[in-house]
Enzyme design. Structure first.
Site, mmCIF file in Angstrom:
data_model
loop_
_atom_site.group_PDB
_atom_site.id
_atom_site.type_symbol
_atom_site.label_atom_id
_atom_site.label_comp_id
_atom_site.label_asym_id
_atom_site.label_seq_id
_atom_site.Cartn_x
_atom_site.Cartn_y
_atom_site.Cartn_z
ATOM 1 N N ILE A 165 -4.733 7.242 0.433
ATOM 2 C CA ILE A 165 -5.619 6.271 1.086
ATOM 3 C C ILE A 165 -5.341 4.961 0.351
ATOM 4 C CG2 ILE A 165 -7.541 6.973 -0.453
ATOM 5 C CD1 ILE A 165 -9.527 6.178 1.691
ATOM 6 N N SER A 166 -5.069 3.896 1.097
ATOM 7 C CA SER A 166 -4.704 2.619 0.456
ATOM 8 C C SER A 166 -5.857 2.095 -0.397
ATOM 9 C CB SER A 166 -4.379 1.572 1.528
ATOM 10 O OG SER A 166 -3.395 2.039 2.406
ATOM 11 N N MET A 167 -5.532 1.240 -1.373
ATOM 12 C CA MET A 167 -6.612 0.663 -2.186
ATOM 13 C C MET A 167 -7.421 -0.326 -1.324
ATOM 14 S SD MET A 167 -4.330 -1.568 -4.836
ATOM 15 C CE MET A 167 -5.653 -2.452 -5.657
#
Ligand code: SAH
Length: 218
Positions: free
Chosen positions: A66-68
């Protein structure tokens, strides 16, 4: 999802995250509000509950991430989402970014190439009723979704070797595509804007780090 609760503690942590994003340069109010509203911890394993609001990427299923939050906010800001924009997302992953886009009022079409991840989201997406305008697809994002296009906006959440031609073709005139492009040592956040007659303008917004955009499905 397993009886997740969105407590005052989570809400407080989320506000702190948003304050941090403002310090890091995110300005778009609607984007900041969306991040403040959507419980990121619902998209992560419950073991990560206490750290879900740190500004960092986490592993999800099938070796993906999950992207930051900063990256999600930055890509959303660059996309200049308007209510009822038809948006294609390549790389559903946890569906967190798709949910932020839906919270911004977009009609979201999101595509994932890993069947395991696609099925996981089908099974446990936490907000089906709240966001009925997200449609999930299994397939190769390099090809886009020609039968559902053209799109006002396209967002790619994996590092691409170059701008996929098929996706440019599925962008409406005056549409925008945001994509991290491999530039040798680092990926470079890139925005392509299609002019009214189909000409392309390219802008870059610094280094970033994503899992690679891969061809085909698995
Ligand atoms: N947007 C996601 C981030 C996911 S990481 C989130 O909010 O959680 C990138 C995702 O892109 C991975 O799930 C990966 O499997 C997917 N991906 C990579 N190449 C792809 C392609 N060609 N088509 C569709 N999805 C792709």
């Amino acid at each position: 999802m397993d009886n997740r609760e969105d407590s005052y503690k989570h809400k407080g942590l989320r506000q702190r995250l948003v304050d941090g994003l403002i310090k890091k340069g995110i300005q778009n109010k609607a984007v900041l509000e969306a991040i403040n509203k959507v419980p990121r911890h619902f998209f992560l394993d419950s073991a990560l509950d206490k750290i879900a609001y740190q500004d960092r990427a986490f592993d999800i299923h099938c070796g993906q991430t999950i992207s930051m939050p900063y990256t999600v906010a930055k890509q959303s800001e660059l996309l200049e989402v308007k209510r009822m924009d038809k948006v294609l997302e390549v790389g559903t992953g946890s569906a967190y970014q798709a949910t932020i886009l839906a919270e911004l009022g977009a009609q979201v079409y999101t595509i994932e190439r890993q069947e395991g991840l696609y099925k996981e989201v089908q099974k446990s997406y936490p907000f089906r009723k709240r966001y009925p305008f997200i449609k999930f697809f299994f397939g190769d994002g390099y090809k886009g979704l020609p039968t559902y296009g053209p799109f006002d906006k396209i967002i790619i959440t994996a590092g691409a070797p170059s701008v996929p031609e098929d996706l440019i073709a599925q962008l409406k005139p005056n549409g925008m595509l945001v994509v991290p492009i491999d530039g040798g040592d680092a990926q470079i956040m890139t925005r392509i804007t299609k002019g009214p007659k189909g000409g392309l303008k390219k802008e870059t917004f610094g280094d970033c780090s994503f899992v690679p955009m891969l061809k085909g499905t698995e």
